[in-house]
Each structure stands twice: as C-alpha cells, then as structure tokens.
Design an enzyme around this catalytic site. Structure first.
Site, mmCIF file in Angstrom:
data_model
loop_
_atom_site.group_PDB
_atom_site.id
_atom_site.type_symbol
_atom_site.label_atom_id
_atom_site.label_comp_id
_atom_site.label_asym_id
_atom_site.label_seq_id
_atom_site.Cartn_x
_atom_site.Cartn_y
_atom_site.Cartn_z
ATOM 1 N N GLY A 164 0.840 -1.192 0.000
ATOM 2 C CA GLY A 164 0.000 0.000 0.000
ATOM 3 C C GLY A 164 0.869 1.233 0.000
ATOM 4 N N CYS B 30 5.375 -6.237 1.790
ATOM 5 C CA CYS B 30 5.692 -4.820 1.785
ATOM 6 C C CYS B 30 4.961 -4.072 2.915
ATOM 7 C CB CYS B 30 5.345 -4.282 0.406
ATOM 8 S SG CYS B 30 6.229 -2.822 0.018
ATOM 9 N N TYR B 31 3.966 -3.270 2.611
ATOM 10 C CA TYR B 31 3.181 -2.606 3.660
ATOM 11 C C TYR B 31 2.628 -3.644 4.630
ATOM 12 C CZ TYR B 31 -0.584 0.219 5.770
ATOM 13 O OH TYR B 31 -1.423 0.861 6.642
ATOM 14 N N HIS C 233 8.310 -7.260 -3.474
ATOM 15 C CA HIS C 233 7.098 -7.693 -4.179
ATOM 16 C C HIS C 233 7.308 -9.010 -4.941
ATOM 17 C CE1 HIS C 233 4.566 -4.203 -3.487
ATOM 18 N NE2 HIS C 233 5.683 -3.501 -3.538
ATOM 19 N N GLU D 216 5.044 -10.638 -6.459
ATOM 20 C CA GLU D 216 4.040 -10.777 -7.520
ATOM 21 C C GLU D 216 4.477 -10.213 -8.861
ATOM 22 O OE1 GLU D 216 3.935 -8.870 -4.888
ATOM 23 O OE2 GLU D 216 2.802 -7.024 -5.157
ATOM 24 N N SER E 73 -21.487 -9.524 -28.574
ATOM 25 C CA SER E 73 -20.790 -8.526 -29.378
ATOM 26 C C SER E 73 -19.769 -9.194 -30.292
ATOM 27 C CB SER E 73 -20.061 -7.547 -28.458
ATOM 28 O OG SER E 73 -18.975 -8.208 -27.830
ATOM 29 N N GLY E 74 -19.467 -10.460 -30.012
ATOM 30 C CA GLY E 74 -18.406 -11.119 -30.768
ATOM 31 C C GLY E 74 -17.074 -11.022 -30.046
ATOM 32 N N GLY E 75 -16.989 -10.185 -29.011
ATOM 33 C CA GLY E 75 -15.763 -10.057 -28.222
ATOM 34 C C GLY E 75 -15.604 -11.257 -27.299
ATOM 35 N N VAL E 76 -14.441 -11.320 -26.632
ATOM 36 C CA VAL E 76 -14.122 -12.494 -25.818
ATOM 37 C C VAL E 76 -15.141 -12.697 -24.684
ATOM 38 C CG1 VAL E 76 -12.359 -13.590 -24.381
ATOM 39 C CG2 VAL E 76 -11.674 -12.115 -26.274
ATOM 40 N N ASP E 77 -15.423 -11.628 -23.938
ATOM 41 C CA ASP E 77 -16.226 -11.794 -22.725
ATOM 42 C C ASP E 77 -17.647 -12.272 -23.026
ATOM 43 O OD1 ASP E 77 -13.923 -10.715 -21.822
ATOM 44 O OD2 ASP E 77 -14.756 -8.769 -21.279
ATOM 45 N N SER E 78 -18.318 -11.576 -23.933
ATOM 46 C CA SER E 78 -19.701 -11.986 -24.195
ATOM 47 C C SER E 78 -19.740 -13.343 -24.887
ATOM 48 C CB SER E 78 -20.461 -10.925 -25.000
ATOM 49 O OG SER E 78 -19.967 -10.825 -26.306
ATOM 50 N N SER E 79 -18.715 -13.661 -25.685
ATOM 51 C CA SER E 79 -18.687 -14.962 -26.370
ATOM 52 C C SER E 79 -18.553 -16.103 -25.370
ATOM 53 C CB SER E 79 -17.504 -15.033 -27.339
ATOM 54 O OG SER E 79 -17.643 -14.044 -28.316
ATOM 55 N N LYS F 25 -9.276 -11.913 -16.988
ATOM 56 C CA LYS F 25 -9.329 -12.095 -18.447
ATOM 57 C C LYS F 25 -8.641 -13.384 -18.911
ATOM 58 C CE LYS F 25 -10.384 -9.784 -22.320
ATOM 59 N NZ LYS F 25 -11.603 -8.973 -22.465
#
Ligand code: XMP
Length: 512
Positions: free
Chosen positions: A54, A81-82, A168, A170, A222-228, A368
């Site tokens: 943080g 870290c924090y 860190h 990550e 929409s044809g995009g990844v998420d809605s597909s 994603k």
C-alpha cells in the site's frame, strides 16, 4: 467450492496482480477490503490471508489498518511490503518512518531455511517499493532473508504461520516470486490447488442451472471475448433457454456478422437473433464529427435497438452479461493509488433496471486470462478466445470525422487486407491491436499514367499489456511493405498508406 485465499487490499496497485498469481497456482483467491471483519473471513472459511502492499505509512493519519482480530483467526498470514509493516505494528515489532521511498531492483540473500523459500537458490533478484522499514522484529519472529537495505527482508513466525517479505513477489522483476507465493499457498496453508478450469466450468454450470431454473436468459453478443465465453457457458448450462442478440450497427468489420452467425448459430446451435440496424445507426450519425458525440449516439442507439429486440423476442427473467472480476473489484481509494482513479467499465449500462431483468454474470469471478481458458475449454476457436480488443463504437471511431457508407466500405476493405497479412505472418497474435484508420484527407498520386486524388489510410499497430499505456509495434519492413502495396493496389479510393508511430501517452490507441 474451491478453497479460498483472502487478499486484503491496502491500496496497492498490485493487489490484483497478487490475486492473479495465486490463481495461476490453481488456488482460488478473492480480494477483500482491508477492514473486512475477521469474523466474516472466518465464516467464509478462508484458509490463508495475504496482506497487500500500500502507498501509506502505517503511522499516517488515515493509514488503512485491518481488524486486529485477523491475527487470531488461526490461519497463516503473508505480509507483503506494507503488509510486513502492519505485522510489525500490530504484533509488537518496530517500524521506522522513512521519508524516501525505495523503488526498483535489489538483491535478496536467504539466510535461514524457510518454507517460503523452499527449493530456491540462496541469492535472488528482487523488486522493492517501500518507504518505512521494519527495525525490530515482533516477538516470536526470526529473520530469514536480508537485502541490500534491510536485515529483515524476509521474516517469519513458523509456529503461528506468519510470514513477511519486504519486496514484491508478484511482479516479474522478482526472480522466482511466484514460487514464493506457491510455497506459501501449498507448504504453509496446505492448499489443495483445486481451482482448475474444468472445476470452474462444472461449478458454474450447476450454479447457473440452480439460479435460472426453467426461465429464459437473454444475452447481447458482441463477438468479443467476454460476451462470447459468457454465451458458451450459459448455453452449456441452460441450452435453448438462452437467446443471444447480435446487433449489426453497420460499424462492424468485414464479414464480422457472418462469422458470428457461423460460429454460434451453426456450430454451437445457439438461438441467435441478428438485428440489422445499419440504416438507423448511419442515419443518426449523419454529419456528426465530434468523437464523444459519436460515442453517445452509438451507445444510446444500441440500447434502444437492443431493448426493442428483447421485447420482440418475448419475456425473459434474466439478462446475461460478460462482467469480469476486475470490473467488480472496488479498488480501495487511498491517496497515492492511481488504480483508484481508473474508471470501471460498463457493459449495457442501465438496461436491467429499466427492463426489470435479473442479472446473471457467469464470469464475475474471473480474470481475463481465466476467461480465455474457459473459452478454449468450451470449444471456442482461437480466433475468438485470443481476439484483439475492438471498441464498442467500432469503425465509427476509426472513420475520422463524419461517417458515410462509402468511407466505411473503404476502411473495411483496407482493414481486412491488414488483418489478412497480420494473420498470415502470425503478428496478429503478437501485438495488442492492429487496425486501419480512415483519414478524410485527399492526396495526389499516380496510377499508371493517370493522376489520382484519393484518401489516406493510417495503420495503427500497437503493443500493450493493459491498454493504459502502449507503444507502436516495430514490424518487419517487408511486412509493412506488403500491407501498404496491397492496400493501395486492392482498395479503390486509397492511394497512400501511413504508419502511426506514436506511443500512448500522449497519443491514445484509437484515433478518436
Ligand atoms: P484508447 O484509444 O483510449 O483505447 O487508448 C484504450 C483501449 O480501449 C478501447 N476503446 C474503447 N472500447 N468503447 C470500448 O468498448 C470505446 O468507446 C473505446 N474507446 C477505446 C481501444 O480499442 C483500446 O483497446
């Protein structure tokens, strides 16, 4: 349900990255507000806690502090870290205020055996970003590693399962950082690594069936990844109870509508309704040149068309949406955390309230990259799963100035040539986005013996990690040459091709 690791968010930009790394280790992670009561974490059965970094000092007036009871839950805790300063502050150590923040590369030397560092070499490259420093260990703790600037770069209280690292793990700049996270999850928390794509799909399908029952679900594709992927998952769960609506706004790329139809209607046998609203969109956009005005018109018209088509399909109780985890995480708003300023994204804003539909968001828990894995496991082709982002307003913001059917046609053709060459060379998969932009500028050229006076096409091909920043992609000259000569030869009305070599910032990825 899979075992859960809680990441308490103290306002670091990297909190989401920690959560992703945990999931990459096949362990389910969830981000919680830093003040989440210990009782809630106990109730939810978390098997371990990670305290994020943080931007604050633990001594700052409004410093984010957790419920002190989290240290009495009886589950292991890893402070990053924090998070280490918090352990020092709450468990009886000492933290020294520091004016300067320490950023960047450092070296770590592991001095004592530790479960956290099992299987790692003694010396490692690490990435620091901290201000205050732990100067006295809390009772029960020992030091396990030191860095150039701190004898307490790694600390632990093995009995209670409390671990702290000053750097860190990550970020990729920290060598073997993911191994340290995996060690904490598996060796310290005893995680079973039960978060897999197949398990997620099985659980999601069961949950969706229980939630939806015999009702109907509508989804805007929409044809995009998420809605597909949302469509494929919902279809697996409720089959013909799902109806998808695809709005052709006339601002799509070449053959886009046909390929969506081929995939969903023919291959997946999804009940797909295609609404051709090209004429309406182009009428509304006639003469409009200002980019934000275009976006507003396109957005409003979309909602109107979508709403109308849903009505004509008949009643439904649920509206499916491809909302992802980053859309729903409320980032902790702390001064110095730019992540809190990034706007959240809305799918079909305002629609469910107006239509009295309940939402189903089957991807709400996923990042994603996890969505892509689910899509691939459900049988979606690579072209959909790894598709480049395409803006909602489509070619509407890629034809500069006012939009006409003729200009759209020229752009569509030029863009198709570009995509064809990007695909053939494999560069399509290596860049973030590659697209053509129509410039309403006429320039002089020669074609055979004739003088021409035609439009210009700009190529925008960028590399990026998250679209917040981007740089132009250095493609091989021969490839650029081929794209350029094919566009000027094959696309009527274009005699000049230019390459956009601006980075973001100051330029944006799209031209409008
Ligand atoms: P910019 O142009 O802001 O784009 O650098 C960043 C990313 O967002 C996409 N983009 C949009 N996506 N509606 C969308 O759904 C929009 O109005 C819009 N504008 C830009 C752009 O393609 C890039 O991936």
């Amino acid at each position: 349900m899979a075992q859960t690791i809680a990441v308490l968010d103290f306002g670091s930009q990297l909190t989401q990255v920690i959560a992703r790394r945990i999931r990459e280790c096949q362990v389910y992670s969830k981000i919680y507000h830093f003040r989440t009561p210990a009782a809630q974490l106990r109730e939810e059965g978390v098997i371990g806690l990670i305290l994020s970094g943080g931007p604050q000092s633990v001594y700052a007036e409004n410093a984010p502090h957790p419920d002190p009871e989290i240290f009495k839950l009886g589950v292991p805790v890893l402070g990053i870290c924090y998070g280490v300063q918090l352990m020092g502050h709450f468990l009886g150590g000492k933290v020294a205020l520091s004016k300067a923040r320490e950023y960047g590369r450092g070296r770590l030397t592991i001095t004592h055996r530790s479960k956290l560092f099992a299987g790692l070499p003694r010396k490692l490259r690490i990435w620091n970003s901290h201000g205050d420093k732990l100067t006295k260990l809390p009772p029960g703790f020992t030091a396990t590693a030191e860095s150039d600037n701190s004898p307490f770069a790694g600390i632990e209280d093995r009995k209670r399962g409390f671990y702290g690292i000053q750097f860190h793990p990550e970020v990729f700049h920290t060598e073997r950082g993911v191994d340290m996270i995996r060690n904490f999850l598996v060796r310290v928390c005893g995680a079973k690594q039960d978060w897999t794509t197949q398990d997620f799909i099985a659980h999601a399908v069961a949950d969706l069936r229980a939630k939806v029952g015999k009702s109907r679900v509508l989804l805007g594709l929409s044809g995009g990844v998420d809605s597909s992927v949302a469509a494929a998952l919902l279809h697996k769960a409720v089959g013909r109870q799902l109806t998808c609506v695809f709005v052709d706004n006339g601002l799509l790329r070449k053959d886009e509508r046909a390929s969506v139809e081929a995939l969903y209607r023919r291959n997946f046998k999804i009940d797909l309704r295609v609404v051709d609203a090209t004429a309406l969109f182009l009428r509304r956009l006639k003469g409009v040149t200002e980019p934000e005005q275009k976006r507003k018109i396109i957005g409003r018209t979309f909602v109107e068309v979508f709403e109308k088509s849903l009505k004509s399909i008949g009643g439904a109780e649920f509206l499916g949406q491809g909302t992802l985890y980053p859309d729903v995480i409320e980032s902790v708003s702390i001064a110095g955390n730019p992540a809190s300023l990034i706007k959240t994204h809305h799918n079909v804003g305002g629609l469910p309230e107006r239509m009295k539909l309940k939402l189903v968001e089957p991807l709400r828990a996923l990042f994603k990259d996890e969505v892509r894995q689910v899509g691939a496991a459900l049988g979606l082709p690579k072209e959909v799963v790894w598709r480049q982002p395409f803006p909602g307003p489509g070619l509407g913001v890629r034809v500069m100035g006012d939009i006409t059917a003729d200009k759209l046609e020229i752009l569509r053709h030029a863009d198709a040539v570009l995509q064809d060459e990007m695909m053939k060379s494999g560069y399509y998969w290596k860049v973030w986005q590659s697209f053509a932009v129509f410039l309403p500028v006429k320039t002089v050229g020669v074609f055979g013996d004739e003088r021409t006076y035609d439009y210009v096409i700009a190529l925008r091909i960028v590399e990026s990690i998250d679209a917040m920043t981007a740089d132009w992609a250095p493609l091989p000259h021969e490839l650029l040459q081929k794209i350029s000569s094919r566009i000027t030869n094959e696309v009527r009305g274009v005699s000049r091709v230019v390459l956009d070599i601006s980075s973001k910032p100051p330029a944006t990825i799209e031209w409008e």
